[in-house]
Design a protein around this motif. Sequence first.
Motif, PDB file in Angstrom:
ATOM      1  N   VAL A   8      -5.191  81.770   9.164  1.00  0.00           N
ATOM      2  CA  VAL A   8      -6.610  81.433   9.242  1.00  0.00           C
ATOM      3  C   VAL A   8      -6.766  79.953   8.940  1.00  0.00           C
ATOM      4  O   VAL A   8      -6.528  79.513   7.810  1.00  0.00           O
ATOM      5  N   GLY A   9      -7.137  79.184   9.950  1.00  0.00           N
ATOM      6  CA  GLY A   9      -7.288  77.749   9.805  1.00  0.00           C
ATOM      7  C   GLY A   9      -6.293  76.992  10.663  1.00  0.00           C
ATOM      8  O   GLY A   9      -5.087  77.224  10.565  1.00  0.00           O
ATOM      9  N   ALA A  10      -6.779  76.091  11.514  1.00  0.00           N
ATOM     10  CA  ALA A  10      -5.916  75.332  12.413  1.00  0.00           C
ATOM     11  C   ALA A  10      -5.964  73.843  12.116  1.00  0.00           C
ATOM     12  O   ALA A  10      -5.913  73.007  13.009  1.00  0.00           O
ATOM     13  N   GLY A  11      -6.067  73.508  10.815  1.00  0.00           N
ATOM     14  CA  GLY A  11      -5.921  72.130  10.396  1.00  0.00           C
ATOM     15  C   GLY A  11      -4.447  71.824  10.178  1.00  0.00           C
ATOM     16  O   GLY A  11      -3.569  72.590  10.598  1.00  0.00           O
ATOM     17  N   PRO A  12      -4.124  70.705   9.525  1.00  0.00           N
ATOM     18  CA  PRO A  12      -2.713  70.351   9.311  1.00  0.00           C
ATOM     19  C   PRO A  12      -1.890  71.455   8.642  1.00  0.00           C
ATOM     20  O   PRO A  12      -0.764  71.727   9.061  1.00  0.00           O
ATOM     21  N   ALA A  13      -2.426  72.116   7.620  1.00  0.00           N
ATOM     22  CA  ALA A  13      -1.680  73.185   6.938  1.00  0.00           C
ATOM     23  C   ALA A  13      -1.428  74.350   7.877  1.00  0.00           C
ATOM     24  O   ALA A  13      -0.312  74.884   7.950  1.00  0.00           O
ATOM     25  N   GLY A  14      -2.456  74.758   8.619  1.00  0.00           N
ATOM     26  CA  GLY A  14      -2.316  75.880   9.536  1.00  0.00           C
ATOM     27  C   GLY A  14      -1.373  75.579  10.693  1.00  0.00           C
ATOM     28  O   GLY A  14      -0.573  76.435  11.096  1.00  0.00           O
ATOM     29  N   ILE A  15      -1.454  74.365  11.229  1.00  0.00           N
ATOM     30  CA  ILE A  15      -0.584  73.975  12.342  1.00  0.00           C
ATOM     31  C   ILE A  15       0.879  73.988  11.915  1.00  0.00           C
ATOM     32  O   ILE A  15       1.754  74.529  12.607  1.00  0.00           O
ATOM     33  N   PHE A  16       1.178  73.393  10.753  1.00  0.00           N
ATOM     34  CA  PHE A  16       2.563  73.350  10.288  1.00  0.00           C
ATOM     35  C   PHE A  16       3.062  74.734   9.885  1.00  0.00           C
ATOM     36  O   PHE A  16       4.243  75.044  10.066  1.00  0.00           O
ATOM     37  N   ALA A  17       2.184  75.556   9.360  1.00  0.00           N
ATOM     38  CA  ALA A  17       2.573  76.927   9.035  1.00  0.00           C
ATOM     39  C   ALA A  17       2.938  77.688  10.305  1.00  0.00           C
ATOM     40  O   ALA A  17       3.932  78.426  10.351  1.00  0.00           O
ATOM     41  N   ALA A  18       2.152  77.494  11.351  1.00  0.00           N
ATOM     42  CA  ALA A  18       2.397  78.188  12.618  1.00  0.00           C
ATOM     43  C   ALA A  18       3.718  77.752  13.240  1.00  0.00           C
ATOM     44  O   ALA A  18       4.498  78.581  13.730  1.00  0.00           O
ATOM     45  N   ARG A  19       3.998  76.457  13.229  1.00  0.00           N
ATOM     46  CA  ARG A  19       5.247  75.960  13.817  1.00  0.00           C
ATOM     47  C   ARG A  19       6.459  76.516  13.076  1.00  0.00           C
ATOM     48  O   ARG A  19       7.466  76.880  13.698  1.00  0.00           O
ATOM     49  N   ALA A  20       6.367  76.593  11.740  1.00  0.00           N
ATOM     50  CA  ALA A  20       7.491  77.096  10.957  1.00  0.00           C
ATOM     51  C   ALA A  20       7.674  78.596  11.140  1.00  0.00           C
ATOM     52  O   ALA A  20       8.794  79.081  11.344  1.00  0.00           O
ATOM     53  N   ALA A  21       6.580  79.351  11.086  1.00  0.00           N
ATOM     54  CA  ALA A  21       6.662  80.810  11.219  1.00  0.00           C
ATOM     55  C   ALA A  21       7.103  81.224  12.614  1.00  0.00           C
ATOM     56  O   ALA A  21       7.762  82.256  12.791  1.00  0.00           O
ATOM     57  N   ALA A  22       6.767  80.416  13.620  1.00  0.00           N
ATOM     58  CA  ALA A  22       7.075  80.763  15.011  1.00  0.00           C
ATOM     59  C   ALA A  22       8.575  80.777  15.299  1.00  0.00           C
ATOM     60  O   ALA A  22       8.996  81.313  16.326  1.00  0.00           O
ATOM     61  N   ARG A  23       9.373  80.216  14.413  1.00  0.00           N
ATOM     62  CA  ARG A  23      10.833  80.246  14.610  1.00  0.00           C
ATOM     63  C   ARG A  23      11.379  81.666  14.449  1.00  0.00           C
ATOM     64  O   ARG A  23      12.471  81.958  14.923  1.00  0.00           O
ATOM     65  N   LYS A  24      10.599  82.529  13.774  1.00  0.00           N
ATOM     66  CA  LYS A  24      11.084  83.877  13.502  1.00  0.00           C
ATOM     67  C   LYS A  24      10.109  84.988  13.881  1.00  0.00           C
ATOM     68  O   LYS A  24      10.480  86.169  13.836  1.00  0.00           O
ATOM     69  N   ALA A  25       8.878  84.654  14.239  1.00  0.00           N
ATOM     70  CA  ALA A  25       7.882  85.703  14.451  1.00  0.00           C
ATOM     71  C   ALA A  25       6.841  85.289  15.483  1.00  0.00           C
ATOM     72  O   ALA A  25       6.708  84.107  15.822  1.00  0.00           O
ATOM     73  N   GLN A  26       6.121  86.292  15.972  1.00  0.00           N
ATOM     74  CA  GLN A  26       4.953  86.044  16.805  1.00  0.00           C
ATOM     75  C   GLN A  26       3.787  85.691  15.887  1.00  0.00           C
ATOM     76  O   GLN A  26       3.537  86.382  14.896  1.00  0.00           O
ATOM     77  N   VAL A  27       3.087  84.620  16.227  1.00  0.00           N
ATOM     78  CA  VAL A  27       2.078  84.082  15.321  1.00  0.00           C
ATOM     79  C   VAL A  27       0.716  84.020  16.012  1.00  0.00           C
ATOM     80  O   VAL A  27       0.625  83.667  17.205  1.00  0.00           O
ATOM     81  N   LEU A  28      -0.335  84.330  15.280  1.00  0.00           N
ATOM     82  CA  LEU A  28      -1.707  84.197  15.752  1.00  0.00           C
ATOM     83  C   LEU A  28      -2.450  83.259  14.817  1.00  0.00           C
ATOM     84  O   LEU A  28      -2.450  83.457  13.597  1.00  0.00           O
ATOM     85  N   VAL A  29      -3.059  82.216  15.363  1.00  0.00           N
ATOM     86  CA  VAL A  29      -3.832  81.253  14.576  1.00  0.00           C
ATOM     87  C   VAL A  29      -5.305  81.380  14.935  1.00  0.00           C
ATOM     88  O   VAL A  29      -5.662  81.351  16.120  1.00  0.00           O
ATOM     89  N   LEU A  30      -6.152  81.498  13.917  1.00  0.00           N
ATOM     90  CA  LEU A  30      -7.597  81.611  14.119  1.00  0.00           C
ATOM     91  C   LEU A  30      -8.295  80.400  13.517  1.00  0.00           C
ATOM     92  O   LEU A  30      -7.910  79.915  12.447  1.00  0.00           O
ATOM     93  N   ASP A  31      -9.337  79.922  14.189  1.00  0.00           N
ATOM     94  CA  ASP A  31     -10.133  78.826  13.631  1.00  0.00           C
ATOM     95  C   ASP A  31     -11.565  78.972  14.115  1.00  0.00           C
ATOM     96  O   ASP A  31     -11.802  79.346  15.268  1.00  0.00           O
ATOM     97  N   ASP A  32     -12.523  78.675  13.245  1.00  0.00           N
ATOM     98  CA  ASP A  32     -13.926  78.847  13.621  1.00  0.00           C
ATOM     99  C   ASP A  32     -14.475  77.664  14.412  1.00  0.00           C
ATOM    100  O   ASP A  32     -15.584  77.737  14.948  1.00  0.00           O
ATOM    101  N   ASN A  33     -13.723  76.579  14.490  1.00  0.00           N
ATOM    102  CA  ASN A  33     -14.139  75.457  15.334  1.00  0.00           C
ATOM    103  C   ASN A  33     -13.713  75.689  16.781  1.00  0.00           C
ATOM    104  O   ASN A  33     -12.855  76.526  17.070  1.00  0.00           O
ATOM    105  N   ILE A  34     -14.296  74.935  17.684  1.00  0.00           N
ATOM    106  CA  ILE A  34     -13.959  75.061  19.097  1.00  0.00           C
ATOM    107  C   ILE A  34     -12.605  74.429  19.386  1.00  0.00           C
ATOM    108  O   ILE A  34     -11.866  74.890  20.257  1.00  0.00           O
ATOM    109  N   ARG A  35     -12.264  73.370  18.637  1.00  0.00           N
ATOM    110  CA  ARG A  35     -10.983  72.688  18.834  1.00  0.00           C
ATOM    111  C   ARG A  35     -10.142  72.794  17.572  1.00  0.00           C
ATOM    112  O   ARG A  35     -10.666  72.770  16.458  1.00  0.00           O
TER     113      ARG A  35
END
Length: 406
Positions: A8-35
């Motif tokens: 939950v959250g696609a700022g710097p913390a969320g983006i880096f978390a997604a990149r790291a987790a994606a090495r081992k799992a399918q990842v879904l990122v949610l954000d309430d902003n349009i971008r």
Amino acid sequence: MRAEVAIVGAGPAGIFAARAAARKAQVLVLDDNIRPGGQIWRRNPFLTTLPGNVTLKTGVRVLGPWQERSLLLETPDGPTILEYDRLILATGARELFLPFKGWTLPNVIGAGALQALIKEGWNIRGKRIVIAGTGPLLLAVASLARKQGGKVLGILEQAPAKQVLAFACQTALYPSKAAQAIKLGSGAFAIYRTNAFVVEAIGKDRLAAVAYQIGEKKYQVDCDIAAVGYGLVPNNELAATLGCETRDGYVLVDNEQRTTVANLFAAGEITGIGGTEKSMIEGEIAGLCSTGQPADHHWRRRNRSWQFVKLLEESFRLSPALKKLATDDTILCRCEDVSFGEVNRYQNWRLAKLQRRIGMGPCQGRVCGPAFSFLCGNGVSGSERASVRPPVFATHLENLIPKENL
């Protein structure tokens, strides 16, 4: 919806978390902003690039927990349920607003709000701007405003010169921070004032001038925009509804960014206000540890970023003088038109809310809650707001019952 790792959250913390987790799992990122990108990286597709096995959904709000390991979402297509194996919260922070006379006038906005509006295309060319509040963000906003043609008349930092100078000297221990400070501070020295703050916004239908104080002396300057922000407050409401333990308003985590709730991790500003670098490091650790990957090689960098968190807290702690800016007739809760005089006798947020409806409007206390805590309590975290409960955001009643449950 289903996700091995939900973020939950696609700022710097969320983006880096997604990149790291994606090495081992399918990842879904949610954000309430349009971008994606949060406040810092918005409109920067290069910095927000994600791997192919990461699904990004924007314009989505998390309303709260549903059942075990599931969340209720408000999406553009209606409400839905998200089931997850592991969850990473990277919900970031928002500005702290402290009320003063005239602060509700049009064109009196947050410092971070000015930054966001400029990035979204607001034309400020030729506008006379006063930037006030506290922290390094003021310099970043001033730099951006000048680049876009704004006339920055003054940068008013509430912290005394001694604290700001000590902060500047200690940033030498953080080379990247020092380089950034030098870059942002170039050209701003002549208009940067310490021990200074806005005491009144003046105007009839919109802002025309601000009165401000430097030390014991008061001044006035005509301006078109006043951007005033007193630091950041963590967006910890979702974490609280999920049962995460907090301290001083921040989510408690261990070395692996695990919260006190099983299979739930947190990263970024909700664990402590420390800037982009801290958020990226914590996000990567959370992404790695949530998928069973080693992350101990990042702990030293993360611990060093925490030293900077403490430096920020010490250097830019709020002056008690700011508590005197609001008078009895100053609006504190803008949603419900509650004045400071109506609630200043209450030391407890819950009592003030029950008696005077403060915090019961659309923002659900996000603006007035931390301000109340500072003015009437002992801090700005709003940690005594024990009444936080789902839905985390105001929503239509129909969104509380997904269609498949009707």
